[in-house]
Design a protein around this motif. Structure first.
Motif, short mmCIF file in Angstrom:
data_model
loop_
_atom_site.label_atom_id
_atom_site.label_comp_id
_atom_site.label_asym_id
_atom_site.label_seq_id
_atom_site.Cartn_x
_atom_site.Cartn_y
_atom_site.Cartn_z
N PHE A 159 0.86 -1.18 0.00
CA PHE A 159 0.00 0.00 0.00
C PHE A 159 0.90 1.24 0.00
O PHE A 159 1.81 1.35 0.83
N GLY B 70 -6.40 4.74 1.57
CA GLY B 70 -6.15 5.36 2.84
C GLY B 70 -7.05 6.58 3.09
O GLY B 70 -7.87 7.01 2.28
N TYR C 76 -4.71 -3.49 12.23
CA TYR C 76 -3.35 -3.17 12.70
C TYR C 76 -3.22 -3.75 14.10
O TYR C 76 -4.11 -3.56 14.93
O1 AHR Z 1 -2.34 3.18 6.92
C1 AHR Z 1 -2.62 4.28 7.73
C2 AHR Z 1 -4.11 4.58 7.81
O2 AHR Z 1 -4.74 3.57 8.54
C3 AHR Z 1 -4.88 4.63 6.52
O3 AHR Z 1 -4.84 5.88 5.92
C4 AHR Z 1 -6.28 4.32 6.95
O4 AHR Z 1 -7.04 3.73 5.93
C5 AHR Z 1 -6.10 3.47 8.18
O5 AHR Z 1 -6.88 3.90 9.23
#
Ligand code: AHR
Length: 501
Positions: free
Chosen positions: A24, A70, A243
């Motif tokens: 990405f 993003g 994440y």
């Molecule tokens: O990768 C960083 C951010 O994390 C991206 O812009 C978003 O899509 C997500 O919250």
């Protein structure tokens, strides 16, 4: 501690999807400016693209790259980033409160993608914009010639259409932080109408609808259902983002992040199939895990505190060996869901929570997480086997009981070569992995390990090769299979080939 499993070529999940090893590139921090693009840097070519970053992207084995965001995409005007550079405006990027110079845009990205050998995945702005702009962008990118936007592309020096196959309909539209956030139903209708119109321009495109921003969102599950109630017949897949980081003292829970990923994917699959059942449809939507990584997010103050600057240093996390073990395990989760997850993007590629790091005054280097990704992308070949490990358990405060050892394997039917990926999450003891291998006898071709020691070690500009996978001989084979030693907190890859003659 012993873990057992059987590898049988008759039990196959799916072929390894080529786009599972995506990444990405977002206009965020120093991912584009000072990352892939840095005119004047000794490594930059005539277009300003850094050759060292392109080389590492190829070495990483990245197959596809999502762009331009993003959160960034939800306020982006794509036409600001095409045409003569001197005419391109400096814009306010509301997502990251940064100044966007627009000197890098769609055509520069496509040129970079070609050189890096990656398939582009394009996102459209459904935050501040809608059907018309998405169509204009698609016309500019994919329509051959003879219309307003295709001719504009030709006038910008790009004669042939880019033929971009995959299009993401917005980004994280459920997030309170998102510019132009919507309810599931509002977004679902907009996604369906945008997708319908885009397909009239180019019926060959694949469309990805936004799923939840993560599995902790209060609307997770109902968001997907609301969106798909509206857009099920139009889109090809729905996105997942995740994440991972350690929460509180729960290190076991962090080491078992792949289990959270497994559960998240299973939840989205169930919701997709629930909507299919409601609609009496036999379609099985695919999943696009188009943002995933480790992000030590608790160290990030959030968007509201950012000053207006060009390419500020944002979330440049430095990854440890332990992080690399967890990342290798997350890839194993993606592999074992390859019947449904057909796109996955490690977020991001350069500098911003990234496997590749750069500085203006040095060459690019590999973070620890680069290694399990590169090895998996290179050696997960053929088909993913269905493996049911029998492992002792560990206790996590947040997840309850989790397997101490996790195992996934792929097999290349042409060569009979098998690649085993295994993780030992136990902090205090090594594990013996005993694999019964149905069919032929195998010999070990390669056995590499990350972890087991120096778990907090990192790579840096000063010591770019401090952490690398190391070869191991701690395995044995016999006619019935293979035994491998897995050090405490480690990721292991073992490649085997049939013994001939
Ligand atoms: O990768 C960083 C951010 O994390 C991206 O812009 C978003 O899509 C997500 O919250």
């Amino acid at each position: 501690m012993t873990c057992t499993a059987t590898l049988d070529p008759a039990f196959v999940i799916a072929p390894v999807p080529p786009r599972l090893f995506g990444s990405f590139v977002e206009h965020m921090g120093r991912c584009v400016y000072g990352g892939v693009y840095e005119p004047g840097h000794p490594e930059a070519d005539a277009e300003g693209l850094r050759a060292d970053v392109i080389e590492l992207t190829r070495e990483l084995g990245v197959s596809a790259v999502r762009y331009p965001g993003g959160n960034f995409v939800s306020g982006y005007r794509w036409e600001d980033g095409v045409g003569p550079r001197e005419d391109r405006p400096v814009a306010l990027d509301l997502a990251w409160r940064s100044l966007e110079p627009n000197t890098f845009g769609l055509n520069e990205f496509m040129s970079w993608a070609r050189q890096a050998g990656v398939e582009p995945i394009m996102a459209v702005n459904l935050g501040t914009r809608g059907v018309e702009d998405a169509c204009n962008l698609l016309e500019y990118a994919n329509f051959p010639a003879g219309t307003r936007y295709s001719d504009l592309r030709v006038a910008h020096g790009v004669r042939d259409p880019h033929r971009i196959r995959t299009w993401c309909l917005g980004n994280e539209m459920d997030g309170p932080w998102q510019i132009g956030r919507k309810t599931g139903t509002e977004y679902g209708r907009l996604a369906a109408e945008t997708g319908k119109a885009m397909r009239r321009i180019d019926p060959s495109i694949e469309l990805v609808a936004c799923g939840s921003s993560n599995e902790r969102m209060p609307t997770f599950g109902s968001w997907e259902a609301d969106v798909l109630d509206e857009a099920f017949d139009v889109v090809d897949s729905i996105s997942l983002h995740a994440y991972f980081e350690q929460h509180g003292e729960d290190r076991v829970g962090f080491l078992a992040s792949a289990q959270v990923m497994d559960d998240f994917i299973d939840g989205v699959v169930a919701t997709c199939d629930h909507i299919a059942a409601k609609k009496r449809s036999r379609r099985r939507l695919k999943l696009s895990f188009d943002e995933w990584n480790l992000w030590h997010e608790s160290r990030f103050a959030g968007q509201d505190h950012l000053d207006w600057a060009r390419a500020p240093r944002l979330i440049e996390d430095e990854y440890t060996v332990e992080d690399a073990v967890v990342l290798g395990n997350l890839l194993m989760s993606l592999l074992r869901h390859s019947d449904r997850v057909t796109i996955a993007c490690l977020a991001q590629l350069v500098n911003v929570i990234a496997p590749i790091r750069t500085e203006p005054d040095s060459g690019a280097w590999r973070q620890t997480i680069f290694h399990p990704f590169a090895l998996t992308a290179r050696h997960a070949r053929g088909e993913v086997l269905r493996v049911e490990p029998n492992s002792p358990v560990l206790h996590s405060e947040t997840l309850g009981d989790v397997a101490a050892v996790d195992v996934t394997a792929t097999r290349d039917a042409e060569t009979g070569e098998t690649t085993v990926f295994a993780v030992n999450r136990d902090e205090s003891q090594a594990a013996t992995l005993r694999l019964a291998m149905a069919g032929e006898e195998h010999a070990v071709v390669e056995h590499v390990v990350l972890g087991g020691r120096d778990l907090l070690a990192t790579n840096s500009k000063a010591a770019p090769r401090g952490v690398e996978p190391r070869s191991s001989t701690r395995h044995s084979t016999d006619p019935k299979g293979l035994s491998v030693e897995l050090p405490p907190v480690s990721w292991t890859m073992v490649r085997t080939a049939p013994v001939t003659g």
